[in-house]
Design a protein around this motif. Sequence first.
Motif, PDB file in Angstrom:
ATOM      1  N   ASN A  60      -1.426  -0.835   2.458  1.00 50.62           N
ATOM      2  CA  ASN A  60      -0.075  -1.244   2.852  1.00 50.62           C
ATOM      3  C   ASN A  60      -0.107  -2.508   3.692  1.00 50.62           C
ATOM      4  O   ASN A  60       0.781  -3.355   3.603  1.00 50.62           O
ATOM      5  N   THR A  92       6.763  -2.523   2.799  1.00 51.18           N
ATOM      6  CA  THR A  92       5.948  -1.310   2.624  1.00 51.18           C
ATOM      7  C   THR A  92       6.427  -0.157   3.499  1.00 51.18           C
ATOM      8  O   THR A  92       5.703   0.801   3.722  1.00 51.18           O
ATOM      9  N   LYS A 125       1.842  -5.908   2.923  1.00 50.04           N
ATOM     10  CA  LYS A 125       2.760  -6.420   3.951  1.00 50.04           C
ATOM     11  C   LYS A 125       2.438  -7.873   4.278  1.00 50.04           C
ATOM     12  O   LYS A 125       3.342  -8.698   4.471  1.00 50.04           O
ATOM     13  N   PRO A 128      -0.780   5.439   4.235  1.00 51.24           N
ATOM     14  CA  PRO A 128       0.233   4.476   4.715  1.00 51.24           C
ATOM     15  C   PRO A 128       0.158   4.194   6.211  1.00 51.24           C
ATOM     16  O   PRO A 128       0.703   3.181   6.673  1.00 51.24           O
TER      17      PRO A 128
END
Length: 291
Positions: A134, A144, A138, A128
Amino acid sequence: MKKRHITACLFLAPAIIVMLIFMYIPIVQNFYYSLFNWSIYKPGKTFVGLKYFIELFQDKVFWTCLRNNTLYALISLVGQLGVGLVVAAILEAKFMRKHSGFFRTVFFIPSVMSFMVVGLLWQLFFNPNVGPFNGILKAMGMNTANLNILGNPGTAIFGVIFASQWMYFGYMAMLLIIGIQKVPDELYEAAEIDGANALQRFLHITIPNIKEMILVDCIIIVVGSFKLFDEVFIMTNGGPGYASEVISTYLYRTAFRADMMGSASAMAVVLFVITFALSIFQMKISRSGEE
């Protein structure tokens, strides 16, 4: 005739001896050891009968493992076999045959890579903080902020499964291409003359003519799903908690970390029974296409 039999036995003897020592004797020993409480660090064994089998089927973690293995098998039938079948059909289509060799190589390369490399690659991808996953979501407008695929108990197993599909669908596609290449071109040409489109030719000619290969591939995938170890061990180590644990990793943890060798042996027996039953089923299916 007798001399020929003796010669054949002499040639087979080394292979039989190796299989007995490294395969069949250990299987029998494992059945025996599952009936005892024992440790690799202490001498002696205490007979407990079927105690570990009873405890195993009352263990919630074991049922979580079985669920994860089954989930992996079901998704793999779509992700590996389903996608592989579509890719194989496209690569064998007339308009793709000129470039088929290049794409076969591209799709097949992941299946020959070490999963140590693949696992670390997908760990980084799902990270992440530094991974692109992510960031991609996004950019698509999704929130996220709290998304951690491998760190969330509800999604960890799906992250592992996705990485496996990416790695193995090309291998399945190559097996299916071999089957498609054996289908006579005359069948496709006749169907085309009759006005059948590409989808109809795929459904009514390709699939019926490679159904034995499809059935065998199904069993290969399912048996492999219950022997799953590397993917989970490298990417999540069964975590978070036991959310992504599978039978093989739980067996490893029970045997070599908890030193509960009798319980681990019982687990190995159950795993052997599952994979053996599926292998017998595979052999019966394999004979379905024999003439």
